[in-house]
Design an enzyme around this catalytic site. Structure first.
Site, PDB file in Angstrom:
ATOM      1  N   LYS A 125       0.831  -1.212   0.000  1.00  0.00           N
ATOM      2  CA  LYS A 125       0.000   0.000   0.000  1.00  0.00           C
ATOM      3  C   LYS A 125       0.865   1.261   0.000  1.00  0.00           C
ATOM      4  O   LYS A 125       0.653   2.174  -0.802  1.00  0.00           O
ATOM      5  CB  LYS A 125      -0.944   0.016   1.224  1.00  0.00           C
ATOM      6  CG  LYS A 125      -1.864  -1.179   1.322  1.00  0.00           C
ATOM      7  CD  LYS A 125      -2.796  -1.091   2.518  1.00  0.00           C
ATOM      8  CE  LYS A 125      -2.095  -1.078   3.860  1.00  0.00           C
ATOM      9  NZ  LYS A 125      -1.390  -2.336   4.195  1.00  0.00           N
TER      10      LYS A 125
ATOM     11  N   ARG B  27      11.914  -5.254   4.601  1.00  0.00           N
ATOM     12  CA  ARG B  27      11.613  -3.835   4.307  1.00  0.00           C
ATOM     13  C   ARG B  27      12.600  -2.886   4.997  1.00  0.00           C
ATOM     14  O   ARG B  27      12.917  -3.032   6.167  1.00  0.00           O
ATOM     15  CB  ARG B  27      10.196  -3.507   4.789  1.00  0.00           C
ATOM     16  CG  ARG B  27       9.888  -2.020   4.701  1.00  0.00           C
ATOM     17  CD  ARG B  27       8.429  -1.709   4.817  1.00  0.00           C
ATOM     18  NE  ARG B  27       7.820  -2.172   6.038  1.00  0.00           N
ATOM     19  CZ  ARG B  27       6.509  -2.143   6.268  1.00  0.00           C
ATOM     20  NH1 ARG B  27       5.688  -1.698   5.340  1.00  0.00           N
ATOM     21  NH2 ARG B  27       6.012  -2.598   7.400  1.00  0.00           N
TER      22      ARG B  27
ATOM     23  N   ARG C 152      -9.774   0.878   8.175  1.00  0.00           N
ATOM     24  CA  ARG C 152      -9.470  -0.520   8.493  1.00  0.00           C
ATOM     25  C   ARG C 152     -10.732  -1.311   8.814  1.00  0.00           C
ATOM     26  O   ARG C 152     -10.667  -2.523   8.972  1.00  0.00           O
ATOM     27  CB  ARG C 152      -8.569  -0.604   9.728  1.00  0.00           C
ATOM     28  CG  ARG C 152      -7.271   0.135   9.601  1.00  0.00           C
ATOM     29  CD  ARG C 152      -6.349  -0.562   8.646  1.00  0.00           C
ATOM     30  NE  ARG C 152      -5.067   0.122   8.613  1.00  0.00           N
ATOM     31  CZ  ARG C 152      -3.913  -0.488   8.810  1.00  0.00           C
ATOM     32  NH1 ARG C 152      -3.858  -1.777   9.017  1.00  0.00           N
ATOM     33  NH2 ARG C 152      -2.797   0.203   8.751  1.00  0.00           N
TER      34      ARG C 152
ATOM     35  N   ARG D 138      11.353  -1.026  10.651  1.00  0.00           N
ATOM     36  CA  ARG D 138      10.307  -0.664  11.599  1.00  0.00           C
ATOM     37  C   ARG D 138      10.275  -1.623  12.789  1.00  0.00           C
ATOM     38  O   ARG D 138      10.472  -2.806  12.641  1.00  0.00           O
ATOM     39  CB  ARG D 138       8.937  -0.684  10.896  1.00  0.00           C
ATOM     40  CG  ARG D 138       8.554   0.645  10.311  1.00  0.00           C
ATOM     41  CD  ARG D 138       7.384   0.588   9.389  1.00  0.00           C
ATOM     42  NE  ARG D 138       6.180  -0.075   9.875  1.00  0.00           N
ATOM     43  CZ  ARG D 138       5.029  -0.099   9.204  1.00  0.00           C
ATOM     44  NH1 ARG D 138       4.930   0.526   8.044  1.00  0.00           N
ATOM     45  NH2 ARG D 138       3.977  -0.723   9.675  1.00  0.00           N
TER      46      ARG D 138
ATOM     47  N   ARG E  73       0.047  -8.869  13.419  1.00  0.00           N
ATOM     48  CA  ARG E  73      -0.536  -7.939  12.436  1.00  0.00           C
ATOM     49  C   ARG E  73      -1.247  -8.706  11.333  1.00  0.00           C
ATOM     50  O   ARG E  73      -2.339  -8.324  10.901  1.00  0.00           O
ATOM     51  CB  ARG E  73       0.558  -7.034  11.844  1.00  0.00           C
ATOM     52  CG  ARG E  73       1.070  -6.005  12.841  1.00  0.00           C
ATOM     53  CD  ARG E  73       2.383  -5.383  12.406  1.00  0.00           C
ATOM     54  NE  ARG E  73       2.281  -4.657  11.154  1.00  0.00           N
ATOM     55  CZ  ARG E  73       3.299  -4.466  10.316  1.00  0.00           C
ATOM     56  NH1 ARG E  73       4.491  -4.958  10.586  1.00  0.00           N
ATOM     57  NH2 ARG E  73       3.116  -3.782   9.209  1.00  0.00           N
TER      58      ARG E  73
HETATM   59  P1  AP5 Z   1       4.799  -1.603   1.795  1.00  0.00           P
HETATM   60  O1  AP5 Z   1       4.439  -0.777   0.625  1.00  0.00           O
HETATM   61  O2  AP5 Z   1       5.542  -0.964   2.910  1.00  0.00           O
HETATM   62  O3  AP5 Z   1       3.499  -2.375   2.347  1.00  0.00           O
HETATM   63  P2  AP5 Z   1       2.238  -1.808   3.150  1.00  0.00           P
HETATM   64  O4  AP5 Z   1       1.038  -2.502   2.617  1.00  0.00           O
HETATM   65  O5  AP5 Z   1       2.228  -0.315   3.151  1.00  0.00           O
HETATM   66  O6  AP5 Z   1       2.593  -2.383   4.568  1.00  0.00           O
HETATM   67  P3  AP5 Z   1       2.490  -1.709   6.003  1.00  0.00           P
HETATM   68  O7  AP5 Z   1       3.244  -2.656   6.922  1.00  0.00           O
HETATM   69  O8  AP5 Z   1       2.955  -0.284   6.019  1.00  0.00           O
HETATM   70  O9  AP5 Z   1       0.996  -1.756   6.257  1.00  0.00           O
HETATM   71  P4  AP5 Z   1       0.293  -1.751   7.599  1.00  0.00           P
HETATM   72  O10 AP5 Z   1      -1.102  -1.608   7.212  1.00  0.00           O
HETATM   73  O11 AP5 Z   1       0.635  -2.913   8.458  1.00  0.00           O
HETATM   74  O12 AP5 Z   1       1.001  -0.547   8.372  1.00  0.00           O
HETATM   75  P5  AP5 Z   1       0.658   0.978   8.584  1.00  0.00           P
HETATM   76  O13 AP5 Z   1       1.926   1.736   8.444  1.00  0.00           O
HETATM   77  O14 AP5 Z   1      -0.499   1.387   7.762  1.00  0.00           O
HETATM   78  O15 AP5 Z   1       5.631  -2.873   1.224  1.00  0.00           O
HETATM   79  C1  AP5 Z   1       6.208  -3.812   2.129  1.00  0.00           C
HETATM   80  C2  AP5 Z   1       7.558  -4.280   1.549  1.00  0.00           C
HETATM   81  O16 AP5 Z   1       7.316  -5.048   0.361  1.00  0.00           O
HETATM   82  C3  AP5 Z   1       8.514  -3.139   1.146  1.00  0.00           C
HETATM   83  O17 AP5 Z   1       9.811  -3.503   1.476  1.00  0.00           O
HETATM   84  C4  AP5 Z   1       8.360  -3.048  -0.391  1.00  0.00           C
HETATM   85  O18 AP5 Z   1       9.568  -2.631  -1.016  1.00  0.00           O
HETATM   86  C5  AP5 Z   1       8.007  -4.494  -0.761  1.00  0.00           C
HETATM   87  N1  AP5 Z   1       7.090  -4.578  -1.898  1.00  0.00           N
HETATM   88  C6  AP5 Z   1       5.966  -3.859  -2.105  1.00  0.00           C
HETATM   89  N2  AP5 Z   1       5.355  -4.218  -3.246  1.00  0.00           N
HETATM   90  C7  AP5 Z   1       6.109  -5.232  -3.767  1.00  0.00           C
HETATM   91  C8  AP5 Z   1       6.001  -6.031  -4.964  1.00  0.00           C
HETATM   92  N3  AP5 Z   1       4.995  -5.875  -5.832  1.00  0.00           N
HETATM   93  N4  AP5 Z   1       6.936  -6.974  -5.177  1.00  0.00           N
HETATM   94  C9  AP5 Z   1       7.957  -7.143  -4.305  1.00  0.00           C
HETATM   95  N5  AP5 Z   1       8.130  -6.416  -3.176  1.00  0.00           N
HETATM   96  C10 AP5 Z   1       7.219  -5.464  -2.903  1.00  0.00           C
HETATM   97  O19 AP5 Z   1       0.192   0.988  10.091  1.00  0.00           O
HETATM   98  C11 AP5 Z   1       1.103   0.764  11.151  1.00  0.00           C
HETATM   99  C12 AP5 Z   1       0.342   0.665  12.464  1.00  0.00           C
HETATM  100  O20 AP5 Z   1      -0.349   1.910  12.708  1.00  0.00           O
HETATM  101  C13 AP5 Z   1      -0.759  -0.400  12.502  1.00  0.00           C
HETATM  102  O21 AP5 Z   1      -0.244  -1.654  12.914  1.00  0.00           O
HETATM  103  C14 AP5 Z   1      -1.728   0.194  13.534  1.00  0.00           C
HETATM  104  O22 AP5 Z   1      -1.279  -0.037  14.837  1.00  0.00           O
HETATM  105  C15 AP5 Z   1      -1.630   1.688  13.264  1.00  0.00           C
HETATM  106  N6  AP5 Z   1      -2.654   2.152  12.291  1.00  0.00           N
HETATM  107  C16 AP5 Z   1      -2.427   2.649  11.048  1.00  0.00           C
HETATM  108  N7  AP5 Z   1      -3.588   2.972  10.440  1.00  0.00           N
HETATM  109  C17 AP5 Z   1      -4.572   2.662  11.322  1.00  0.00           C
HETATM  110  C18 AP5 Z   1      -5.997   2.750  11.273  1.00  0.00           C
HETATM  111  N8  AP5 Z   1      -6.632   3.230  10.188  1.00  0.00           N
HETATM  112  N9  AP5 Z   1      -6.695   2.341  12.360  1.00  0.00           N
HETATM  113  C19 AP5 Z   1      -6.072   1.893  13.462  1.00  0.00           C
HETATM  114  N10 AP5 Z   1      -4.734   1.759  13.578  1.00  0.00           N
HETATM  115  C20 AP5 Z   1      -3.988   2.144  12.507  1.00  0.00           C
END
Ligand code: AP5
Length: 212
Positions: A13, A127, A88, A160, A171
């Site tokens: 994402k 990552r 979410r 991270r 997660r």
């Molecule tokens: P990446 O693009 O970083 O993946 P992502 O889907 O963004 O993963 P996140 O871990 O950031 O998502 P998340 O939802 O767990 O965390 P968030 O920060 O939103 O890609 C991952 C890796 O894969 C990278 O190394 C990339 O290079 C590689 N990659 C990508 N695409 C690829 C491909 N096609 N082929 C090969 N490699 C690839 O949230 C963090 C925390 O915040 C949550 O745990 C929660 O506690 C809190 N939080 C955030 N939003 C909310 C909400 N709305 N409500 C409640 N709590 C929330």
């Protein structure tokens, strides 16, 4: 245009939101990045959010929705937004729908990126992120030219806290988009499903096509 990116942790994402924001000029809003910024600055919100993030759990809706609504109320968010990591669940989706409806907007597209669990584990474990500009890398799939250094700004790369294996499993167990959320956007006619287990460029092309 208002777009939400849905998908499990590690689906891509954040990576795709950065690419699409650059291509479309939509404003990229990531609730995960907003929480991490607050954690870094040791704000009250950051201290609270950290207790949930460190366990791999979602931050409570009330806190998250208040932060998001405040963000989209600021100048710059009126022309269009790419939401990354929000909503979410249906409570968050409804709050966003209501806020957009109040100003005559709606979610035009909900893009669901699907990737199998074993690939998600490999992605999160490899990552690396730039401390200065936030650019995302993967040590195998998308490595920087120089290990530990950002190609774009020369900043230091870090991993991270919540990418530790024990937190990643929680997660993946607790943070996949629930069926009710997917149904919410399917019923609205805005859902498009994208196969995320392809090259970065192939996924970007499909997402841009789905946005139209
Ligand atoms: P990446 O693009 O970083 O993946 P992502 O889907 O963004 O993963 P996140 O871990 O950031 O998502 P998340 O939802 O767990 O965390 P968030 O920060 O939103 O890609 C991952 C890796 O894969 C990278 O190394 C990339 O290079 C590689 N990659 C990508 N695409 C690829 C491909 N096609 N082929 C090969 N490699 C690839 O949230 C963090 C925390 O915040 C949550 O745990 C929660 O506690 C809190 N939080 C955030 N939003 C909310 C909400 N709305 N409500 C409640 N709590 C929330």
């Amino acid at each position: 245009m208002f777009v939400v990116l849905l998908g499990p942790p590690g689906a891509g994402k954040g990576t795709q939101a950065q690419r699409i924001a650059e291509a479309t000029k939509l404003l990229h809003i990531s609730t995960g990045d907003m929480f991490r910024e607050n954690v870094k600055n040791e704000t009250e919100l950051g201290k609270l959010a950290k207790t949930f993030m460190d366990r791999g759990e979602l931050v409570p809706d009330e806190v998250t929705i208040r932060m998001l609504l405040e963000r989209i109320g600021r100048p710059g968010a009126a022309a269009g937004v790419m939401f990354d990591g929000f909503p979410r669940n249906v409570v968050q989706a409804q709050a966003l729908d209501d806020a957009l409806a109040a100003r005559g907007n709606r979610i035009d597209r909900a893009l669901l990126i699907s990737v199998p669990d074993e690939e998600l584990l490999a992605r999160l474990g490899g990552r690396w992120i730039c401390r200065d500009c936030g650019h995302l890398y993967h040590e195998r799939n998308d490595p920087p030219k120089t290990a530990g250094k950002c190609d774009h700004c020369g900043g230091e790369l870090y991993q991270r806290e919540d990418d530790r294996p024990e937190v990643v499993q929680t997660r993946l167990d607790k943070q996949k988009p629930p069926a009710a959320l997917i149904d919410h956007y399917r019923a609205a006619g805005s859902l498009r499903e994208i196969d995320g287990q392809r090259s970065l460029d192939a996924v970007t092309a499909s997402l841009l096509e789905a946005i139209g």
